[in-house]
Design a protein around this motif. Structure first.
Motif, PDB file in Angstrom:
ATOM      1  N   ILE A   1     -13.683  -7.486  10.170  1.00 40.41           N
ATOM      2  CA  ILE A   1     -13.299  -8.040   8.817  1.00 40.41           C
ATOM      3  C   ILE A   1     -11.865  -7.988   8.605  1.00 40.41           C
ATOM      4  N   GLY A   2     -11.134  -6.981   8.870  1.00 42.98           N
ATOM      5  CA  GLY A   2      -9.696  -6.954   8.882  1.00 42.98           C
ATOM      6  C   GLY A   2      -8.908  -8.054   9.441  1.00 42.98           C
ATOM      7  N   ARG A   3      -9.279  -8.491  10.505  1.00 45.95           N
ATOM      8  CA  ARG A   3      -8.838  -9.778  11.378  1.00 45.95           C
ATOM      9  C   ARG A   3      -8.782 -10.826  10.313  1.00 45.95           C
ATOM     10  N   GLY A   4      -9.908 -10.987   9.705  1.00 50.69           N
ATOM     11  CA  GLY A   4     -10.163 -12.199   8.934  1.00 50.69           C
ATOM     12  C   GLY A   4      -9.233 -12.026   7.664  1.00 50.69           C
ATOM     13  N   GLN A   5      -9.229 -10.779   7.308  1.00 49.55           N
ATOM     14  CA  GLN A   5      -8.543 -10.840   6.094  1.00 49.55           C
ATOM     15  C   GLN A   5      -7.173 -10.665   6.177  1.00 49.55           C
ATOM     16  N   MET A   6      -6.479 -10.325   7.176  1.00 43.58           N
ATOM     17  CA  MET A   6      -5.178 -10.584   7.665  1.00 43.58           C
ATOM     18  C   MET A   6      -4.624 -12.204   7.358  1.00 43.58           C
ATOM     19  N   GLU A   7      -5.665 -13.065   7.727  1.00 44.83           N
ATOM     20  CA  GLU A   7      -5.361 -14.392   7.673  1.00 44.83           C
ATOM     21  C   GLU A   7      -5.193 -14.791   6.387  1.00 44.83           C
ATOM     22  N   VAL A   8      -5.591 -14.138   5.387  1.00 48.34           N
ATOM     23  CA  VAL A   8      -5.320 -14.626   3.867  1.00 48.34           C
ATOM     24  C   VAL A   8      -4.697 -13.644   3.164  1.00 48.34           C
ATOM     25  N   LEU A   9      -3.853 -12.689   3.664  1.00 49.47           N
ATOM     26  CA  LEU A   9      -3.184 -11.583   3.011  1.00 49.47           C
ATOM     27  C   LEU A   9      -2.172 -12.361   2.276  1.00 49.47           C
ATOM     28  N   LYS A  10      -1.373 -13.241   2.569  1.00 54.69           N
ATOM     29  CA  LYS A  10      -0.320 -13.887   1.815  1.00 54.69           C
ATOM     30  C   LYS A  10      -0.838 -14.574   0.561  1.00 54.69           C
ATOM     31  N   ASP A  11      -2.024 -15.445   0.735  1.00 57.26           N
ATOM     32  CA  ASP A  11      -2.482 -15.997  -0.287  1.00 57.26           C
ATOM     33  C   ASP A  11      -3.047 -15.036  -1.502  1.00 57.26           C
ATOM     34  N   ARG A  12      -3.443 -13.817  -0.868  1.00 50.95           N
ATOM     35  CA  ARG A  12      -3.740 -12.820  -1.800  1.00 50.95           C
ATOM     36  C   ARG A  12      -2.668 -12.187  -2.692  1.00 50.95           C
ATOM     37  N   VAL A  13      -1.635 -12.140  -1.879  1.00 47.08           N
ATOM     38  CA  VAL A  13      -0.231 -11.553  -2.762  1.00 47.08           C
ATOM     39  C   VAL A  13       0.028 -12.619  -3.437  1.00 47.08           C
ATOM     40  N   ASN A  14       0.008 -13.846  -3.356  1.00 52.13           N
ATOM     41  CA  ASN A  14       0.517 -14.921  -4.276  1.00 52.13           C
ATOM     42  C   ASN A  14      -0.492 -14.876  -5.301  1.00 52.13           C
TER      43      ASN A  14
END
Ligand SMILES: *Cc1c(COP(=O)(O)O)cnc(C)c1O
Length: 369
Positions: A233-246
């Motif tokens: 799950i974490g690997r998938g989430q790392m792909e969208v971390l920057k979007d989440r921060v934005n």
């Protein structure tokens, strides 16, 4: 979820890597190391709380020792001090970042020294993703030679002077609990300055088993390693971390605009360009005299429209469980607790939900005039 989490979980199932180790764990650790961009080594664990506990053990904290901790935080920052039979010494926050005040920190360290106790560690928090004044904190820590544990559980994606939160201290702590900016359902990580520290943390997190064909143990171990499924799950989430921060930063900008004309309401914001917050949670403080409304007025108005908001963290030195712990400060954390409110901050709030929030705020302050 971002989309690719299931892909990584399927890989784990296909290879039968359903265990607290495996390719997703290694991959997730590498993803975090790359993201943090500093020369660090990351151990993926079952929780941020577990990472804090292992950091204290690595700093040699034991029974009767003292550990300095920011008072304005979530209880998980302080609980591991008690796990070790040590005593928390709480320190107040400063106005710009709501994080540890270096003046009160120095005062606390001096006073503990004068009582014949050298604090074993300093736990500083990046509250709601706002970077602490690390230069000032680290200066005190260096002056007295005390290791800093950086609780960056809420601050993945935040930077201070261009450097990632979680990479300043002797150890850094990350959390991937369900409520954090990205999640593995439950999980955390210890950010270590070198491979040796990481390997020690992994050893302790996997029951401290000595190198022998049978089961042999020379130290007390823990079951703190992250599962290969959660790491997927974490690997998938790392792909969208920057979007989440934005997205979180966009919510913060929404609140800055919403409260612009309302006197007595301050939106928690970066004090200067040195600070880049992930704005995990957007928060405000209300001066009831100037604003004509209290924090509770707004919270209850939101609640009447089925919108949840919450008071800020209740400071640790005010918690019944830590009633006996020493505290150094000037009651700034109390003021925050009395007048502060965390606002709906999710990465997925729709335009319609934002309009409902705005309507409550505008309605409350219109009712006044
Ligand atoms: C969430 C949190 C933790 C604990 O992390 P878990 O992964 O939930 O154990 C520690 N400190 C702070 C400031 C947090 O917000």
């Amino acid at each position: 979820m971002g989309g690719n989490e299931l892909k990584y979980i399927h890989e784990a199932f296909d290879a039968n890597w359903v265990a607290p180790l495996g390719p997703n764990v290694n991959g997730f650790e590498l993803d975090i190391e790359t993201f943090l961009g500093a020369d660090v080594h990351v151990a993926a664990l079952s929780a941020g709380t577990a990472a804090l506990h292992l950091a204290l053990i690595a700093c040699g904290v034991g029974y009767g020792d003292e550990v300095i901790c920011q008072s304005m935080t979530f209880s998980a920052s302080a609980n591991p001090i008690a796990y070790q039979g040590a005593v928390p010494i709480f320190v107040d926050s400063e106005r710009d970042t709501w994080n540890m005040d270096s003046v009160h920190l120095r005062e606390a360290v001096r006073d503990r020294f004068s009582r014949g106790k050298k604090p074993k560690a300093i736990i500083v928090v990046h509250l709601y993703g706002m970077p602490a004044k690390m230069d000032e904190i680290l200066a005190v820590a260096r002056e007295f030679d005390i290791p800093v544990i950086e609780d960056a559980a809420e601050a993945l994606g935040s930077t201070y002077k261009g450097r990632a939160c979680g990479t300043f201290g002797r150890f850094g702590v990350l959390s991937f609990n369900g409520n954090k900016i990205i999640t593995t359902s439950g999980g955390g990580a210890l950010v270590c300055p070198n491979l040796e520290d990481k390997e020690k943390a992994v050893f302790l997190s996997t029951q401290a088993r000595d190198d022998a064909p049978h089961y042999q143990h020379s130290q007390i171990g823990y079951n703190y390693r992250m599962s290969n499924i959660c790491a997927g799950i974490g690997r998938g989430q790392m792909e969208v971390l920057k979007d989440r921060v934005n997205a979180r930063r966009a919510m913060h900008a929404f609140y800055v605009e919403l409260f612009e004309g309302i006197e007595g309401v301050t939106v928690f914001s970066e004090p200067s360009a040195d600070y880049y917050a992930n704005h995990w949670l957007s928060a405000i403080v209300i001066d009831p005299v100037v604003a004509g409304k209290t924090r509770e007025d707004l919270r209850l108005a939101f609640l009447a429209d089925n919108i949840e908001s919450r008071p800020l963290w209740k400071p640790m030195h005010l918690q019944p469980v830590f009633a006996d712990a020493p505290y150094y400060g000037n009651q700034f954390a109390e003021t925050l607790f009395d007048n502060g409110l965390c606002l709906p901050s999710g990465s997925n709030l729709t335009a319609e939900e934002q309009s409902r929030i705005a309507a409550v705020v505008q309605g409350l302050w219109k009712a006044r005039s």
